[in-house]
Design an enzyme around this catalytic site. Sequence first.
Site, PDB file in Angstrom:
ATOM      1  N   HIS A 175       0.663   4.278   4.849  1.00 33.14           N
ATOM      2  CA  HIS A 175       0.175   4.930   3.601  1.00 33.14           C
ATOM      3  C   HIS A 175       0.701   6.433   3.472  1.00 33.14           C
ATOM      4  CE1 HIS A 175      -3.696   2.021   3.885  1.00 33.14           C
ATOM      5  NE2 HIS A 175      -2.540   1.591   3.395  1.00 33.14           N
ATOM      6  N   SER A 196       0.833  -1.179   0.113  1.00 30.53           N
ATOM      7  CA  SER A 196       0.037   0.014  -0.018  1.00 30.53           C
ATOM      8  C   SER A 196       0.859   1.272  -0.044  1.00 30.53           C
ATOM      9  CB  SER A 196      -0.971   0.033   1.145  1.00 30.53           C
ATOM     10  OG  SER A 196      -1.764  -0.846   1.203  1.00 30.53           O
TER      11      SER A 196
END
Length: 276
Positions: A180, A122
Amino acid sequence: MLRHPTSFAPTPWVRGLIIANAVVFFLQITVFTGAWFVEAFAFQPGHILVRPWTPITYMFLHGGFLHLAFNMLMLFVFGAAVEKRLGGPRFALYYFLCGLGGAALSFGLMLTAPSVAVLGASGAVYGVALAFAMFWPNAQLFVFPLPVPVKAKWLVIFLASMSLLSAVLGARDGVAHLAHLGGFLFGFIFLRVEGSVRQRAREVLSRPRLAHVVPPRRSRERVQAEAAPPKAKRRDPSVYDEVDRVLDKISEQGMDSLTPEEQRLLTEVSQRLRNN
């Protein structure tokens, strides 16, 4: 569905990364099903000293099929365009740098859960999405289940805002929101720094004095003949030998290798060219 200047055709690095992630996930659920596999290759901030390879390997592990599918879909949609824009080697560097950024910010987890395992692509994929939004901010994206397209810049701002909000509130949803944010942050720094360097290089190369002082080798004699009046040429022919030496140095070592005296010489010769 996506509308932007490039096509959906997978590029070499995007194709390779998708295949690598899919193969590792297949092995993860069929062969290496024990908890030891995830523990050995997932990133645990508190165990970085005993498993220093995990800031790289954690990018290829996933917590389930939906986790893998979401990341690979984002990589497929955004990655090809970004790789074509950056070029293969720079795209690979950027991808892994964003992934390392995700690991770096995940050190914040040590404050609350030092043994938590971080896994997934991610951070790297969010960095790729950021690059796409910075290159094509107004590209139209159709995001299910929205009935109207959304501009890339607004989608990425939404994703970053949700990650930041979840990290600040300490959401216990099993998602590494700090990873993230690390992908976003390191990607933004990379693109800004590289953009500044490239802009600086364009400014240096576009200076008038460089256009005259660094001519093709075959025209040096002509440039030397035009650089000063005839009397000056007869008085100091060694100046042009020195110019040749400096030009050779630039060709071999670059502009940064010049001494202040050599830079002053080029400036003086450039001024003569402009006056003539």
